[in-house]
Design an enzyme around this catalytic site. Structure first.
Site, PDB file in Angstrom:
ATOM      1  N   GLY A  34      81.912  47.898  37.298  1.00  0.00           N
ATOM      2  CA  GLY A  34      81.469  47.853  35.902  1.00  0.00           C
ATOM      3  C   GLY A  34      82.238  48.858  35.073  1.00  0.00           C
ATOM      4  N   GLY A 104      74.870  42.834  36.451  1.00  0.00           N
ATOM      5  CA  GLY A 104      75.412  42.313  35.195  1.00  0.00           C
ATOM      6  C   GLY A 104      76.887  41.969  35.325  1.00  0.00           C
ATOM      7  N   GLU A 111      77.367  45.619  46.079  1.00  0.00           N
ATOM      8  CA  GLU A 111      76.819  46.897  45.582  1.00  0.00           C
ATOM      9  C   GLU A 111      75.566  47.300  46.361  1.00  0.00           C
ATOM     10  OE1 GLU A 111      78.243  46.745  40.900  1.00  0.00           O
ATOM     11  OE2 GLU A 111      76.353  45.841  41.449  1.00  0.00           O
TER      12      GLU A 111
HETATM   13  C1  5RP Z   1      77.917  45.215  38.225  1.00  0.00           C
HETATM   14  C2  5RP Z   1      76.818  46.143  37.878  1.00  0.00           C
HETATM   15  C3  5RP Z   1      77.137  47.198  36.875  1.00  0.00           C
HETATM   16  O1  5RP Z   1      76.954  48.441  37.473  1.00  0.00           O
HETATM   17  C4  5RP Z   1      76.215  47.056  35.715  1.00  0.00           C
HETATM   18  O2  5RP Z   1      76.376  45.747  35.179  1.00  0.00           O
HETATM   19  C5  5RP Z   1      76.515  48.104  34.623  1.00  0.00           C
HETATM   20  O3  5RP Z   1      77.765  47.850  34.064  1.00  0.00           O
HETATM   21  P1  5RP Z   1      78.373  48.738  32.904  1.00  0.00           P
HETATM   22  O4  5RP Z   1      78.625  50.090  33.480  1.00  0.00           O
HETATM   23  O5  5RP Z   1      79.629  48.019  32.517  1.00  0.00           O
HETATM   24  O6  5RP Z   1      77.358  48.783  31.796  1.00  0.00           O
HETATM   25  O7  5RP Z   1      75.721  46.085  38.362  1.00  0.00           O
HETATM   26  O8  5RP Z   1      77.477  44.194  39.078  1.00  0.00           O
END
Ligand code: 5RP
Length: 261
Positions: A34, A104, A111
């Site tokens: 992310g 997200g 993860e």
């Molecule tokens: C990816 C994730 C990310 O950690 C999460 O979406 C947060 O993303 P960002 O740091 O871009 O806000 O879970 O699968």
């Protein structure tokens, strides 16, 4: 250069930079996915280059693996590492018990496996990720492509009996085609609005055939490092119950920002 960053990017950067202070030479480190995690990978790359920090990184996505190699971090697989000292990753939401919604960015499966295989998980976030109750952010659920519509129907059916406010699921798209994860699966985003009992929801969803994993991380995260656009950075350790706040002077970071961009 620091002045060019938006407040949200400053917040993400200082959270990432503060979390990197937990990393010591010799560690095996899980590298999240992310935009916030990307700052962390770049900060670690700086330390490898400038301080001779010796670490082995286990990335949680192909994107993170590419970035880690680019910035000079030695990349190994989880099977080579077996167990990790620390994982640092972002989150879409976290609550007061440090339960999380993740996925997200579509990398929730790797993860969750990597964070679970770590002595400690540190979440890095901007302050907007803090919620009283999880669920405003759609909950990602990774499902295998075979029969995904049946899995979706089954999920929507079990949601009827659960303590949530919304009960619809949508297939995540990438343009005109379904989004495909690094493991070749699809993602269903559950629009729940409010999750009353995250532990129960997680257990029930993972019972459904076709579901690989969901994006609820419960009892996995130990520390959250929260950045603010004005330079404040908070460290909240759920195990020791400690809370620490410092302030980063962006001018002092001028060169570092320039290096990382
Ligand atoms: C990816 C994730 C990310 O950690 C999460 O979406 C947060 O993303 P960002 O740091 O871009 O806000 O879970 O699968």
């Amino acid at each position: 250069m620091a002045a060019d960053l938006s407040p949200i990017d400053k917040a993400k950067f200082i959270a990432a930079q503060r979390a990197c202070a937990f990393v010591q030479s010799g560690m095996k480190v899980g590298l999240g996915t992310g935009s916030t995690a990307a700052w962390m990978v770049k900060c670690l790359g700086e330390r490898v280059r400038d301080e001779g920090l010796r670490i082995k990184g286990v990335p949680t996505s192909s994107r993170t693996a590419d970035l880690a190699r680019e910035v000079g971090i030695e990349v190994i697989s989880l099977d080579e590492a077996r167990w990790l000292d620390l994982t640092i990753d972002g989150a879409d939401e976290y609550d007061g018990e440090l339960s999380l919604i993740k996925g997200g960015g579509g990398a929730l499966l790797q993860e969750k496996i990597v964070a679970t295989a770590s002595d400690q998980m540190i979440v890095i976030a901007d302050a907007a990720k803090k919620v009283d109750t999880l669920g405003a952010f759609p909950l990602p659920v990774e499902v295998i492509p075979f029969g995904w519509q049946t899995s979706k129907t089954l999920i929507e059916e079990v949601l009827i009996g659960l303590d949530v406010m919304g009960r619809t699921a949508s297939l995540r798209m990438n343009g005109d085609a379904p989004f495909v994860t690094d493991e070749g699966n699809h993602i269903l985003d559950l629009h729940l609005k409010r999750i009353g009992n995250a532990r129960q929801l997680s257990l029930v969803i993972n019972q459904i055939p076709g579901v690989v994993e969901n994006g609820l991380f419960i009892d996995i995260c130990d520390i959250v490092v929260v950045g603010h656009g004005d330079g404040r950075v908070e460290v909240n350790d759920i195990n020791s119950g400690t809370f620490d706040e410092t302030r980063v002077d962006f001018l002092e970071n001028e060169n570092l920002f320039a290096d990382l961009d």
